[in-house]
Write a protein that holds these residues in place. Structure first.
Motif, PDB file in Angstrom:
ATOM      1  N   ARG A 263      58.819  44.643  12.454  1.00  0.00           N
ATOM      2  CA  ARG A 263      57.317  44.893  12.936  1.00  0.00           C
ATOM      3  C   ARG A 263      57.305  44.410  14.062  1.00  0.00           C
ATOM      4  NH1 ARG A 263      53.965  39.365  11.329  1.00  0.00           N
ATOM      5  NH2 ARG A 263      51.533  39.862  12.694  1.00  0.00           N
ATOM      6  N   PHE A 264      56.468  44.795  15.214  1.00  0.00           N
ATOM      7  CA  PHE A 264      56.477  44.671  16.494  1.00  0.00           C
ATOM      8  C   PHE A 264      55.344  44.095  16.436  1.00  0.00           C
ATOM      9  CE2 PHE A 264      54.968  46.435  20.577  1.00  0.00           C
ATOM     10  CZ  PHE A 264      56.108  45.401  21.696  1.00  0.00           C
ATOM     11  N   VAL A 265      54.849  43.318  17.237  1.00  0.00           N
ATOM     12  CA  VAL A 265      54.326  42.386  17.938  1.00  0.00           C
ATOM     13  C   VAL A 265      54.105  42.156  19.278  1.00  0.00           C
ATOM     14  CG1 VAL A 265      51.998  39.627  17.747  1.00  0.00           C
ATOM     15  CG2 VAL A 265      53.788  41.150  15.777  1.00  0.00           C
ATOM     16  N   GLU A 266      52.819  42.591  19.926  1.00  0.00           N
ATOM     17  CA  GLU A 266      52.467  42.345  21.596  1.00  0.00           C
ATOM     18  C   GLU A 266      51.415  41.395  22.147  1.00  0.00           C
ATOM     19  OE1 GLU A 266      51.779  44.641  25.664  1.00  0.00           O
ATOM     20  OE2 GLU A 266      52.112  45.733  23.576  1.00  0.00           O
ATOM     21  N   ARG A 267      51.509  40.236  22.153  1.00  0.00           N
ATOM     22  CA  ARG A 267      50.151  39.197  23.173  1.00  0.00           C
ATOM     23  C   ARG A 267      49.879  39.275  24.038  1.00  0.00           C
ATOM     24  NH1 ARG A 267      50.067  36.568  17.646  1.00  0.00           N
ATOM     25  NH2 ARG A 267      52.604  36.274  16.400  1.00  0.00           N
ATOM     26  N   TYR A 268      48.872  38.899  24.429  1.00  0.00           N
ATOM     27  CA  TYR A 268      48.216  38.973  25.465  1.00  0.00           C
ATOM     28  C   TYR A 268      47.867  37.731  25.577  1.00  0.00           C
ATOM     29  CZ  TYR A 268      49.149  43.793  26.444  1.00  0.00           C
ATOM     30  OH  TYR A 268      49.407  44.963  26.686  1.00  0.00           O
ATOM     31  N   ILE A 269      48.453  36.661  26.753  1.00  0.00           N
ATOM     32  CA  ILE A 269      47.430  35.227  26.571  1.00  0.00           C
ATOM     33  C   ILE A 269      47.009  34.498  27.750  1.00  0.00           C
ATOM     34  CG2 ILE A 269      48.831  32.841  25.618  1.00  0.00           C
ATOM     35  CD1 ILE A 269      50.953  33.492  24.250  1.00  0.00           C
ATOM     36  N   TYR A 270      45.865  34.188  28.078  1.00  0.00           N
ATOM     37  CA  TYR A 270      45.954  33.119  29.007  1.00  0.00           C
ATOM     38  C   TYR A 270      45.915  31.762  29.123  1.00  0.00           C
ATOM     39  CZ  TYR A 270      43.013  32.785  33.073  1.00  0.00           C
ATOM     40  OH  TYR A 270      42.038  31.979  34.247  1.00  0.00           O
ATOM     41  N   ASN A 271      46.426  31.191  29.423  1.00  0.00           N
ATOM     42  CA  ASN A 271      45.561  29.583  29.119  1.00  0.00           C
ATOM     43  C   ASN A 271      45.656  29.042  27.104  1.00  0.00           C
ATOM     44  OD1 ASN A 271      45.933  29.426  31.794  1.00  0.00           O
ATOM     45  ND2 ASN A 271      42.888  29.178  31.612  1.00  0.00           N
TER      46      ASN A 271
ATOM     47  N   THR B 158      45.105  33.292  22.940  1.00  0.00           N
ATOM     48  CA  THR B 158      45.847  34.880  22.784  1.00  0.00           C
ATOM     49  C   THR B 158      44.682  35.671  22.925  1.00  0.00           C
ATOM     50  OG1 THR B 158      47.619  34.109  21.083  1.00  0.00           O
ATOM     51  CG2 THR B 158      46.302  36.485  21.395  1.00  0.00           C
ATOM     52  N   TRP B 159      44.308  36.338  23.928  1.00  0.00           N
ATOM     53  CA  TRP B 159      43.094  36.761  23.965  1.00  0.00           C
ATOM     54  C   TRP B 159      43.086  38.447  23.435  1.00  0.00           C
ATOM     55  CZ3 TRP B 159      43.117  41.515  26.921  1.00  0.00           C
ATOM     56  CH2 TRP B 159      44.029  40.897  28.064  1.00  0.00           C
ATOM     57  N   ALA B 160      44.296  39.180  23.732  1.00  0.00           N
ATOM     58  CA  ALA B 160      44.137  40.203  22.814  1.00  0.00           C
ATOM     59  C   ALA B 160      45.728  40.583  21.841  1.00  0.00           C
ATOM     60  CB  ALA B 160      44.547  40.984  23.448  1.00  0.00           C
ATOM     61  N   MET B 161      45.660  41.165  20.800  1.00  0.00           N
ATOM     62  CA  MET B 161      47.065  41.421  20.232  1.00  0.00           C
ATOM     63  C   MET B 161      47.101  42.742  19.891  1.00  0.00           C
ATOM     64  SD  MET B 161      48.405  38.740  17.327  1.00  0.00           S
ATOM     65  CE  MET B 161      47.634  39.712  15.634  1.00  0.00           C
ATOM     66  N   PHE B 162      48.664  43.493  19.632  1.00  0.00           N
ATOM     67  CA  PHE B 162      48.876  44.399  18.604  1.00  0.00           C
ATOM     68  C   PHE B 162      50.224  44.043  17.970  1.00  0.00           C
ATOM     69  CE2 PHE B 162      52.088  48.675  18.091  1.00  0.00           C
ATOM     70  CZ  PHE B 162      50.705  49.227  17.790  1.00  0.00           C
ATOM     71  N   ASP B 163      49.490  44.751  17.342  1.00  0.00           N
ATOM     72  CA  ASP B 163      50.636  44.486  15.193  1.00  0.00           C
ATOM     73  C   ASP B 163      50.649  45.839  14.570  1.00  0.00           C
ATOM     74  OD1 ASP B 163      51.852  43.846  13.399  1.00  0.00           O
ATOM     75  OD2 ASP B 163      50.565  41.761  13.139  1.00  0.00           O
ATOM     76  N   SER B 164      52.223  45.933  15.032  1.00  0.00           N
ATOM     77  CA  SER B 164      52.549  47.572  14.322  1.00  0.00           C
ATOM     78  C   SER B 164      51.856  47.589  13.241  1.00  0.00           C
ATOM     79  CB  SER B 164      53.741  47.759  14.608  1.00  0.00           C
ATOM     80  OG  SER B 164      54.389  47.150  13.829  1.00  0.00           O
ATOM     81  N   ASP B 165      51.960  46.506  12.130  1.00  0.00           N
ATOM     82  CA  ASP B 165      51.782  46.869  11.026  1.00  0.00           C
ATOM     83  C   ASP B 165      49.775  46.980  10.504  1.00  0.00           C
ATOM     84  OD1 ASP B 165      54.076  46.227   9.981  1.00  0.00           O
ATOM     85  OD2 ASP B 165      53.453  44.192   9.108  1.00  0.00           O
ATOM     86  N   VAL B 166      49.608  46.667  11.578  1.00  0.00           N
ATOM     87  CA  VAL B 166      48.196  46.961  11.626  1.00  0.00           C
ATOM     88  C   VAL B 166      47.794  48.297  12.530  1.00  0.00           C
ATOM     89  CG1 VAL B 166      45.588  45.671  12.712  1.00  0.00           C
ATOM     90  CG2 VAL B 166      46.984  44.590  12.048  1.00  0.00           C
ATOM     91  N   GLY B 167      48.510  48.736  13.219  1.00  0.00           N
ATOM     92  CA  GLY B 167      47.818  49.821  14.113  1.00  0.00           C
ATOM     93  C   GLY B 167      47.441  49.960  14.826  1.00  0.00           C
ATOM     94  N   HIS B 168      46.613  48.706  15.666  1.00  0.00           N
ATOM     95  CA  HIS B 168      45.895  49.087  16.732  1.00  0.00           C
ATOM     96  C   HIS B 168      45.987  47.120  17.688  1.00  0.00           C
ATOM     97  CE1 HIS B 168      42.380  47.351  14.462  1.00  0.00           C
ATOM     98  NE2 HIS B 168      42.328  47.775  13.269  1.00  0.00           N
TER      99      HIS B 168
END
Length: 94
Positions: free
Chosen positions: A20-28, A31-41
């Protein structure tokens, strides 16, 4: 002081059988956005994150690139990371 981060994580279950690949965008620390390869978007957690997730998800070429990240980053680097990972064996609480 403001903090803006982007993290990439690979989760391995039973070697490379389930990856599983997870990419997270974090500000202060939020987490404001995330990509999860299991979800696919992309998924947005704030109004700004939802706006960006909608834009990213609407580009089919970009989404195909992100969906293949599990092979490009995780499976490709597994032989390097495997000797340093901790494999859990045995019963819990024993």
């Amino acid at each position: 002081v403001f903090q803006n981060m982007q993290t990439y994580e690979c989760y391995f279950t039973n070697g490379t059988e389930k990856v599983r690949f997870v990419e997270r965008y974090i500000y202060n620390r939020q987490t404001w956005a995330m990509f999860d390869s299991d979800v696919g978007h992309y998924v947005g957690f704030t109004p700004f994150g939802e706006f960006n997730a909608k834009n990213w998800n609407s580009d089919p070429q970009w989404m195909e690139y992100k969906r293949t990240a599990v092979d490009r980053y995780c499976r490709h680097n597994y032989p390097i990371a495997a000797p340093f990972s901790v494999e859990r064996r045995g019963e819990r609480g024993a």
